[in-house]
Structure formats: structure tokens, C-alpha cells
Design a protein around this motif. Structure first.
Motif, PDB file in Angstrom:
ATOM      1  N   PHE A 102     -37.441   7.065 -22.644  1.00 46.60           N
ATOM      2  CA  PHE A 102     -36.078   7.286 -23.105  1.00 46.60           C
ATOM      3  C   PHE A 102     -35.740   6.181 -24.097  1.00 46.60           C
ATOM      4  O   PHE A 102     -35.693   5.014 -23.729  1.00 46.60           O
ATOM      5  CB  PHE A 102     -35.115   7.291 -21.919  1.00 46.60           C
ATOM      6  CG  PHE A 102     -35.523   8.257 -20.846  1.00 46.60           C
ATOM      7  CD1 PHE A 102     -35.870   9.567 -21.173  1.00 46.60           C
ATOM      8  CD2 PHE A 102     -35.596   7.875 -19.525  1.00 46.60           C
ATOM      9  CE1 PHE A 102     -36.263  10.470 -20.196  1.00 46.60           C
ATOM     10  CE2 PHE A 102     -35.990   8.772 -18.539  1.00 46.60           C
ATOM     11  CZ  PHE A 102     -36.331  10.069 -18.884  1.00 46.60           C
ATOM     12  N   HIS A 104     -33.141   5.044 -25.424  1.00 46.75           N
ATOM     13  CA  HIS A 104     -31.946   4.214 -25.290  1.00 46.75           C
ATOM     14  C   HIS A 104     -32.021   3.257 -24.110  1.00 46.75           C
ATOM     15  O   HIS A 104     -31.084   2.519 -23.863  1.00 46.75           O
ATOM     16  CB  HIS A 104     -30.709   5.108 -25.151  1.00 46.75           C
ATOM     17  CG  HIS A 104     -30.715   5.929 -23.890  1.00 46.75           C
ATOM     18  ND1 HIS A 104     -31.701   6.843 -23.611  1.00 46.75           N
ATOM     19  CD2 HIS A 104     -29.879   5.957 -22.834  1.00 46.75           C
ATOM     20  CE1 HIS A 104     -31.449   7.406 -22.443  1.00 46.75           C
ATOM     21  NE2 HIS A 104     -30.358   6.879 -21.952  1.00 46.75           N
ATOM     22  N   PHE A 113     -35.295   4.791 -13.915  1.00 42.82           N
ATOM     23  CA  PHE A 113     -34.449   5.969 -14.157  1.00 42.82           C
ATOM     24  C   PHE A 113     -34.421   6.917 -12.949  1.00 42.82           C
ATOM     25  O   PHE A 113     -33.365   7.335 -12.496  1.00 42.82           O
ATOM     26  CB  PHE A 113     -34.932   6.713 -15.403  1.00 42.82           C
ATOM     27  CG  PHE A 113     -34.105   7.921 -15.742  1.00 42.82           C
ATOM     28  CD1 PHE A 113     -32.947   7.788 -16.474  1.00 42.82           C
ATOM     29  CD2 PHE A 113     -34.484   9.189 -15.328  1.00 42.82           C
ATOM     30  CE1 PHE A 113     -32.176   8.894 -16.781  1.00 42.82           C
ATOM     31  CE2 PHE A 113     -33.724  10.299 -15.624  1.00 42.82           C
ATOM     32  CZ  PHE A 113     -32.566  10.150 -16.364  1.00 42.82           C
ATOM     33  N   HIS A 147     -38.925   1.310 -28.966  1.00 42.49           N
ATOM     34  CA  HIS A 147     -39.339   1.129 -30.350  1.00 42.49           C
ATOM     35  C   HIS A 147     -39.854  -0.277 -30.628  1.00 42.49           C
ATOM     36  O   HIS A 147     -40.351  -0.541 -31.708  1.00 42.49           O
ATOM     37  CB  HIS A 147     -38.198   1.510 -31.304  1.00 42.49           C
ATOM     38  CG  HIS A 147     -37.040   0.558 -31.292  1.00 42.49           C
ATOM     39  ND1 HIS A 147     -35.911   0.781 -30.557  1.00 42.49           N
ATOM     40  CD2 HIS A 147     -36.852  -0.619 -31.918  1.00 42.49           C
ATOM     41  CE1 HIS A 147     -35.066  -0.228 -30.724  1.00 42.49           C
ATOM     42  NE2 HIS A 147     -35.614  -1.093 -31.552  1.00 42.49           N
ATOM     43  N   GLN A 148     -39.743  -1.150 -29.639  1.00 46.96           N
ATOM     44  CA  GLN A 148     -40.283  -2.500 -29.814  1.00 46.96           C
ATOM     45  C   GLN A 148     -41.663  -2.639 -29.177  1.00 46.96           C
ATOM     46  O   GLN A 148     -42.186  -3.742 -29.067  1.00 46.96           O
ATOM     47  CB  GLN A 148     -39.326  -3.520 -29.178  1.00 46.96           C
ATOM     48  CG  GLN A 148     -37.956  -3.522 -29.829  1.00 46.96           C
ATOM     49  CD  GLN A 148     -36.955  -4.325 -29.038  1.00 46.96           C
ATOM     50  OE1 GLN A 148     -36.967  -4.314 -27.818  1.00 46.96           O
ATOM     51  NE2 GLN A 148     -36.080  -5.029 -29.737  1.00 46.96           N
TER      52      GLN A 148
ATOM     53  N   VAL B 198     -29.699  11.500 -20.677  1.00 48.44           N
ATOM     54  CA  VAL B 198     -30.786  11.216 -21.611  1.00 48.44           C
ATOM     55  C   VAL B 198     -30.486  11.741 -23.015  1.00 48.44           C
ATOM     56  O   VAL B 198     -30.617  11.014 -23.996  1.00 48.44           O
ATOM     57  CB  VAL B 198     -32.119  11.809 -21.090  1.00 48.44           C
ATOM     58  CG1 VAL B 198     -33.197  11.668 -22.135  1.00 48.44           C
ATOM     59  CG2 VAL B 198     -32.529  11.104 -19.815  1.00 48.44           C
ATOM     60  N   PRO B 201     -26.849  10.090 -24.719  1.00 50.44           N
ATOM     61  CA  PRO B 201     -26.939   8.697 -25.189  1.00 50.44           C
ATOM     62  C   PRO B 201     -27.808   8.553 -26.432  1.00 50.44           C
ATOM     63  O   PRO B 201     -27.540   7.710 -27.284  1.00 50.44           O
ATOM     64  CB  PRO B 201     -27.581   7.964 -24.006  1.00 50.44           C
ATOM     65  CG  PRO B 201     -27.308   8.806 -22.831  1.00 50.44           C
ATOM     66  CD  PRO B 201     -27.257  10.210 -23.307  1.00 50.44           C
ATOM     67  N   ASN B 202     -28.823   9.387 -26.548  1.00 50.95           N
ATOM     68  CA  ASN B 202     -29.692   9.271 -27.716  1.00 50.95           C
ATOM     69  C   ASN B 202     -29.127   9.973 -28.938  1.00 50.95           C
ATOM     70  O   ASN B 202     -29.643   9.822 -30.041  1.00 50.95           O
ATOM     71  CB  ASN B 202     -31.087   9.807 -27.383  1.00 50.95           C
ATOM     72  CG  ASN B 202     -31.840   8.843 -26.520  1.00 50.95           C
ATOM     73  OD1 ASN B 202     -32.037   7.699 -26.885  1.00 50.95           O
ATOM     74  ND2 ASN B 202     -32.218   9.277 -25.341  1.00 50.95           N
ATOM     75  N   PRO B 274     -28.611  -0.813 -29.245  1.00 53.36           N
ATOM     76  CA  PRO B 274     -29.607  -0.642 -30.296  1.00 53.36           C
ATOM     77  C   PRO B 274     -29.758   0.823 -30.671  1.00 53.36           C
ATOM     78  O   PRO B 274     -29.663   1.697 -29.815  1.00 53.36           O
ATOM     79  CB  PRO B 274     -30.896  -1.162 -29.665  1.00 53.36           C
ATOM     80  CG  PRO B 274     -30.637  -1.211 -28.211  1.00 53.36           C
ATOM     81  CD  PRO B 274     -29.180  -1.370 -28.025  1.00 53.36           C
ATOM     82  N   SER B 275     -29.985   1.072 -31.927  1.00 54.12           N
ATOM     83  CA  SER B 275     -30.073   2.455 -32.386  1.00 54.12           C
ATOM     84  C   SER B 275     -31.371   3.067 -31.898  1.00 54.12           C
ATOM     85  O   SER B 275     -32.313   2.394 -31.547  1.00 54.12           O
ATOM     86  CB  SER B 275     -30.013   2.497 -33.898  1.00 54.12           C
ATOM     87  OG  SER B 275     -31.237   2.045 -34.408  1.00 54.12           O
ATOM     88  N   THR B 277     -33.354   4.883 -33.660  1.00 58.99           N
ATOM     89  CA  THR B 277     -34.413   4.946 -34.657  1.00 58.99           C
ATOM     90  C   THR B 277     -35.232   3.664 -34.628  1.00 58.99           C
ATOM     91  O   THR B 277     -34.683   2.585 -34.533  1.00 58.99           O
ATOM     92  CB  THR B 277     -33.836   5.116 -36.064  1.00 58.99           C
ATOM     93  OG1 THR B 277     -32.724   4.233 -36.171  1.00 58.99           O
ATOM     94  CG2 THR B 277     -33.402   6.529 -36.318  1.00 58.99           C
ATOM     95  N   PRO B 278     -36.549   3.776 -34.713  1.00 65.69           N
ATOM     96  CA  PRO B 278     -37.377   2.578 -34.681  1.00 65.69           C
ATOM     97  C   PRO B 278     -37.091   1.712 -35.904  1.00 65.69           C
ATOM     98  O   PRO B 278     -37.026   2.208 -37.017  1.00 65.69           O
ATOM     99  CB  PRO B 278     -38.797   3.123 -34.742  1.00 65.69           C
ATOM    100  CG  PRO B 278     -38.706   4.587 -34.558  1.00 65.69           C
ATOM    101  CD  PRO B 278     -37.312   4.991 -34.893  1.00 65.69           C
ATOM    102  N   ARG B 279     -36.900   0.413 -35.652  1.00 66.22           N
ATOM    103  CA  ARG B 279     -36.687  -0.476 -36.790  1.00 66.22           C
ATOM    104  C   ARG B 279     -37.905  -1.366 -36.911  1.00 66.22           C
ATOM    105  O   ARG B 279     -37.914  -2.480 -36.438  1.00 66.22           O
ATOM    106  CB  ARG B 279     -35.430  -1.303 -36.578  1.00 66.22           C
ATOM    107  CG  ARG B 279     -34.170  -0.504 -36.830  1.00 66.22           C
ATOM    108  CD  ARG B 279     -32.980  -1.266 -36.341  1.00 66.22           C
ATOM    109  NE  ARG B 279     -33.079  -1.448 -34.901  1.00 66.22           N
ATOM    110  CZ  ARG B 279     -32.203  -2.172 -34.218  1.00 66.22           C
ATOM    111  NH1 ARG B 279     -31.239  -2.774 -34.810  1.00 66.22           N
ATOM    112  NH2 ARG B 279     -32.328  -2.285 -32.909  1.00 66.22           N
ATOM    113  N   ALA B 284     -39.105  -6.822 -33.036  1.00 64.86           N
ATOM    114  CA  ALA B 284     -38.833  -7.976 -32.188  1.00 64.86           C
ATOM    115  C   ALA B 284     -39.945  -9.006 -32.304  1.00 64.86           C
ATOM    116  O   ALA B 284     -41.056  -8.683 -32.692  1.00 64.86           O
ATOM    117  CB  ALA B 284     -38.725  -7.512 -30.757  1.00 64.86           C
TER     118      ALA B 284
END
Lengths: 360, 293
Positions: A102, A104, A113, A147-148, B198, B201-202, B274-275, B277-279, B284
Motif C-alpha cells: 500500500f 500510503h 494492516f 517508493h523508498q 486503501v 488514501p491513495n 508523502p505523495s 508517486t515515487p520521487r 531517501a
């Protein structure tokens, strides 16, 4: 990977379940995904479902997860039919092919979860998430967002999430296919180690035969919605039940052969017994693994080496027989060094029963 | 030599960037600046904020502003409640209907606001006598209540559909919706829970964008409200513009600031977490793929 074996007992208690597919049928419009699949997974084993794309392996897995419903047939877990049970009550953890964390939520929240959905208290959720992150060897990533993380890390977290509710069945839908080769190898061992530690019944869908053979206790080869053979990797490789299995698992060459009348077949100048029945009519061929073919340099030999390909410890030769048939042969690289392309050679088979099939 | 070409290469785009920024700045900010000057510079009195302080006291200011904000809130709520479940359901269960939904949502683009209003008007006026004592008639009456004209909300929802569809659709497109929902379900969440915990929130960014576009549309809408004879903020500005030019421009400047303030609030709300979309560029620090496969 020095992930803790200490935490294991906390997860183990659920134990493995028996999973059984009985006469599963499912078609999507004109295509038949499953055509009467029968298959049983024993408690605590890792069963790989292997087959070309479209053979129905993923459909079978999704039926166990509750995302697809069979047109007919049953899915039994520990003898109970689960087909009417909705997906969220199936007690099966699943890891998907595409990254499914997920986006977010942090790694720890992703893992927790399911516990949150069940209404587990905050402190207990945290403790359990930490335990599972340690189990997959990534406790330091608890506060990272998907995404990290790298693909391999995401799949590990997904594995931890799938195990969080102590499911009785673990479903892996090509979890490694999006990863690069090196990570795939590490994660393969990691999954196997975890699965054995937890003793959880696991179904693993893959189209990669090497992956299936190296990880699974047993491998089920599917073709066009049916089971071709289900056996331990060594047996599958050495004694394939059908020509399809033989050619799908590992490399096989087909060499034309003749019936000799006394129940033997004549191939490459030798009379050999057949493994299984010889087709009663039509031209026949013998199926041979590259490592079974013995090659010697011979100036009067009718076969020629047409190509060599270096694979490390072994070198794979491609031979052309007098009748034009191509045969692959694996030799140790040392032996192959004296047989460059163009060398005249003689190829023979060892004195062992051979697999015979109708000419394709 | 190499250094020379380097600086030359660097300077050119900078020059053009500056030029474009200047032209755009003049185009956008010039009129606003002049508007502000017009409102504060009263001939014979010098600089004064009288036009602004006078607004609050002007008749109709508070009521028209309140009406507009209420209409905006109702429209945003209606658009989201209508479209989000529809789009999620179509994506998950009937992907083939997507084209149809897209066409339906884009239709309002080809109907001019004037034509839409003319249509609404004739429907509202049409009321055969034999229906005069039925709930049908009462409904027609109720939706025209000048205190809160539901008919305007209906019209605004229609007009906002194309914008809302685009933003929500692009938000959904960025998600692997089917897999996320399946993952949530295999974690024990039932359908509604999977969507609420799920999917929504996204979709946060897309929901906020949709809300903002709809809000901006309602704040600035004039044609429909004016023709149907209601007095939301835009119509009110126009009506006082005919009698008090300075107040009208002052109100325009204020409403611009109001819109910006709402935009900033929405943007700030969207940045709370945090958004999705991958940044990658801003990834990090330290241990990534290399260290732990």
C-alpha cells in the motif's frame, strides 16, 4: 542474511494445512483456463505450479485465494470446501507478482494492516510488525514508504505482510519475476528458508523451471488447464511422465529411432529398452538430456560439432547427425576444449532405458 | 574554449527563461496590479482602503458569498460521491464500460452553458395543470428555493463532470487498483474496507484536485446562475459593478485572493503525507537496493 530464527516459533504455531483442488474447471469466454484440475498439496510442503503462460496456474492459485470462482469443482483446505468463503475470510496470505504494498503506508504499517483490520491493539500490532520485519531481515526499514524501497525489499515486506495473520496457506504468484537476476536468487533462498522454518503449506506459481526445481518439495507441471505430472524435482527431471514434461523441464533433444521388434528401440547404433510404452504406430523418436549424450572425437564419425557454447563448468555442444538431426550434448569444459566446431565425432547413449515418443 | 561554450550554452536558456517569465508575469500580474491601484487610489482623496472596508457593509455581500460557498460544498460532495464509486467500480468489475463512462462524462463539454440553462429553464417552467397537486410539482418548486437552489447544484455537477472525470481517472490510472484491492482483501479486509482504507488514501491527490477544480468552477460560474435569476457571488459582483465600479473591482480582487487562499489550503492538505508517486530523484538517504537485495 542473518535474519533471526529466534522469532520463528511465534509464527509457527498455525502449522500447515492440506490443500486440495478437485476437478476445477473455469473458462473465460472462449478460453479454458482450467479443465478439470486435480492436485493436492501436503501439509507444510512447498508445491510449485509450473507451466507455460496460459496453462491455468495463476487461475488455480487465485481460486484458492478467493479472487476467482470455479465453474465447477472444489477447493478444499483441510478437507473443508472453501469455495463459498469470501477472499477476506480465507486465511491465506498472498504475495503478488506486481509490487502490491500500500503506497500510503510505511513498511511497518503495511505489515500491520491485516492486524488493524482485525482490530488488534496498537501495541501488539507494533510488536508483531517488528517481529515480522526482523523475520524477513529488514527491521531497519520499518518507517520507509514503498517508493523508498527497492523491488526486492518491497517483495520481502509483502512476504512479511502475507505472514502477519499467521495464515495456514501461503500463496506466491510469481513473486520474483519482476526482480533482477541476482536479487531473485537471494530471495529464492530466503523464501525457502522462511517457508521451512514456519512449516507453512505454500503454493508457488512460476513459469521459470529452474526456480521451481530449486525451491520446491514437489513440482506440478500444468498444461492447458490440466495436471501433467506432480513429482519431486529430481524425479520430474529424471523420469518425466510425458513428452511435454520432458521438454518443458530442462533441455531435451529428439533423435529418430526404430522399433526392433523385441520391445527395444534402436538409436544411435544401440539397442536400448524403452522407459514406458513404445507408441504402437508411426515414426518414433527418443528424448535425450544433453548430459546423457556421450561424445568422442572420431575421424570416421558421421556426426559433426556445429556449435559450442560455454556455460562455465560445462560446455554445451550442438551436434548434427548424418540425417540432419540436431542434438545437444553437455561435456565438461575440459573435454569440450578438444572438440571445436567442425570436428567429426561419434555420439552414443548410455545403456539405460530411454523415453520414447511419437515423432513431433 | 570548452569553458566558453559551456557558459554560452548556459546563458541562452537563462535569458529566454527570464524573457518568458517577464512576459507571462506582465500578462498575469499587470491587470491585477492595475486593479489594485484603481481600488486604492481615489482621485482627490489619495490612497485609501475605503473600497475594501466598504465591501462588508454593501448589501448582498455576505448572503451571496455564503450561498456560493454552500453551493460549492454541495457540488464538490455530489461530484465525488457520484464519480468515485462509479469509476472504482468500473475499473474493478467492468473495464469495458470505461469508454462509455468517459463519453458520458465528457458530454457536458459539447453543451454550452447557455444551452444547458435554456433547457433547464424550459423544464422548470413546464408544469401541466393536472400535475399541480402531485409531489412532482412540489419537487420542481423545492429545487428552485432561492435560499438554496438545488437546481444550480445539479447544473454545476453536470458542468464539473468532464474536469472531475479527467483528474480522477488520471489518479486511478497511477494505481494498480485491482492488485491493491486484492492485497487488502487477502489481508482480511472486506470490499468497503478495502476501498476506504486503501483506495481512497491513495487517491488523496486526485480527490483534492477534483475538489479544487470543482470549487473554482462554482466560484466563477456566472451564466447559469444569472439566467436562472439567483444571486451567488459572481452575479452579485456583476450587479454592483454596474453601480459602484470601484467596489466591484475591489470585490474581484478579494475573490481572487479568496480563490488562491482556498487553493493553498487544499495544496497544503495534500502535502500532509508523502505523495503516492515515487520521487526517485529525491529518494531517501542511504541504504537502498545495493545494500539489501
Amino acid at each position: 542474511m542473518t535474519a533471526t530464527a529466534v522469532e520463528a516459533p511465534a509464527v509457527r504455531e498455525a502449522g500447515g494445512a492440506t490443500v486440495e483442488f478437485r476437478g476445477l474447471r473455469r473458462s473465460f469466454g472462449a478460453t479454458t483456463a482450467l479443465d478439470g484440475l486435480n492436485l493436492t498439496a501436503r501439509p507444510g510442503e512447498l508445491l510449485a505450479l509450473l507451466g507455460p503462460s496460459g496453462c491455468g496456474k495463476t487461475t488455480a492459485l487465485r481460486m484458492l485465494a478467493g479472487f476467482e470462482h470455479p465453474d465447477s469443482g472444489e477447493v478444499l483446505v483441510d478437507g473443508k470446501d472453501v469455495t463459498p468463503v469470501p477472499a477476506h475470510r480465507r486465511d491465506a496470505g498472498m504475495v503478488f507478482q506486481s509490487y502490491s504494498l500500500f503506497p500510503h503506508l510505511t513498511a511497518a504499517d503495511n505489515v500491520a494492516f491485516g492486524l488493524k483490520v482485525r482490530g488488534t491493539g496498537r501495541a501488539e500490532r507494533r510488536a508483531r510488525a517488528a517481529e515480522l520485519l526482523a523475520l524477513v531481515g529488514l527491521p531497519q526499514l520499518a518507517d520507509r514508504y514503498p517508493h523508498q524501497m527497492s523491488g526486492g525489499q518491497q517483495q520481502r515486506i509483502a512476504l512479511a505482510r502475507a505472514l502477519a495473520l499467521r495464515p495456514r496457506v501461503l500463496l506466491l504468484d510469481e513473486p520474483l519475476s519482476a526482480l533482477d537476476a541476482k536479487v531473485r536468487l537471494t530471495l529464492r533462498e530466503e523464501i525457502r528458508r522462511l517457508q521451512q522454518e514456519l512449516g507453512i503449506t505454500t503454493l508457488f506459481v512460476t513459469h521459470d523451471q529452474e526456480e521451481a526445481l530449486s525451491m520446491a518439495d514437489r513440482v506440478a507441471v500444468l498444461r492447458a488447464g490440466r495436471l501433467e505430472q506432480c513429482a519431486a524435482p529430481a524425479e520430474l527431471y529424471a523420469r518425466p511422465a510425458t513428452a511435454f514434461v520432458a521438454e518443458f523441464v530442462g533441455t531435451m533433444s529428439r533423435i529418430p529411432a526404430l522399433r526392433t521388434g523385441d520391445g527395444l528401440v534402436e538409436v544411435l547404433g544401440r539397442r536400448l529398452p524403452a522407459d514406458g510404452d513404445i507408441p504402437a504406430d508411426g515414426a518414433i523418436e527418443v528424448l535425450v538430456r544433453p548430459e546423457a549424450v556421450q561424445v568422442t572425437a572420431d575421424d570416421r564419425g558421421t556426426a559433426r560439432v556445429t556449435a559450442t557454447s560455454f556455460l562455465g563448468a560445462v560446455t554445451r555442444l550442438t551436434l548434427r547427425l548424418a540425417d540432419g538431426t540436431e542434438v545437444k550434448a553437455d561435456l565438461s569444459t575440459e573435454q569440450a576444449a578438444v572438440l571445436p566446431a567442425g570436428t567429426a565425432v561419434t555420439a552414443v547413449l548410455p545403456d539405460r532405458p530411454v523415453l520414447v515418443d511419437r515423432r513431433a | 574554449m570548452a569553458a566558453l561554450t559551456e557558459t554560452r550554452r548556459r546563458r541562452r536558456p537563462q535569458f529566454w527563461r527570464g524573457a518568458v517569465a517577464l512576459i507571462a508575469g506582465l500578462y498575469f500580474l499587470g491587470p491585477m496590479l492595475l486593479s489594485v491601484i484603481f481600488t486604492v487610489d481615489v482621485p482627490g482623496e489619495g490612497l485609501t482602503l475605503g473600497a475594501y472596508t466598504g465591501i462588508v457593509g454593501t448589501e448582498g455581500f455576505a448572503s451571496s458569498l455564503r450561498l456560493t460557498l454552500e453551493l460549492a460544498a454541495a457540488t464538490v460532495a455530489a461530484v465525488l460521491l457520484l464519480l468515485v464509486p462509479a469509476l472504482v467500480a468500473v475499473r474493478l468489475t467492468a473495464p469495458r464500460l470505461r469508454a462509455l463512462v468517459e463519453i458520458v462524462c465528457s458530454l457536458p463539454l459539447v453543451v454550452p452553458a447557455v444551452a444547458l440553462t435554456a433547457g433547464i429553464n424550459s423544464v422548470l417552467r413546464w408544469g401541466p395543470d393536472h400535475l399541480s397537486h402531485t409531489p412532482f410539482f412540489q419537487t420542481i418548486n423545492a429545487i428552485q428555493d432561492p435560499g438554496f437552489p438545488v437546481v444550480l447544484v445539479l447544473a454545476y455537477v453536470l458542468m464539473a463532470l468532464p474536469l472531475a472525470y479527467r483528474t480522477l481517472d488520471s489518479g486511478l490510472r497511477a494505481l494498480d487498483l485491482a492488485t491493491l484491492v486484492e492485497a487488502a482483501r487477502s489481508c482480511g479486509a472486506n470490499w468497503p474496507r478495502a476501498v476506504v482504507q486503501v483506495v481512497l488514501p491513495n487517491l488523496r491527490g486526485a480527490l483534492l484536485n477534483t475538489a479544487f477544480l470543482t470549487l473554482a468552477l462554482v466560484l466563477g460560474e456566472f451564466t447559469v446562475a444569472s439566467i436562472l435569476g439567483y444571486m451567488p457571488f459572481a452575479v452579485w459582483i456583476y450587479s454592483i459593478g454596474n453601480s459602484q465600479a470601484q467596489t466591484s473591482v475591489a470585490v474581484s480582487v478579494l475573490s481572487l485572493l479568496l480563490t488562491w487562499a482556498l487553493l493553498l489550503i487544499l495544496a497544503a492538505a495534500g502535502r500532509g503525507r508523502p505523495s503516492r508517486t515515487p520521487r526517485r530523484s529525491a529518494a531517501a538517504p542511504a541504504p537502498t537496493a545495493q545494500e539489501i537485495p
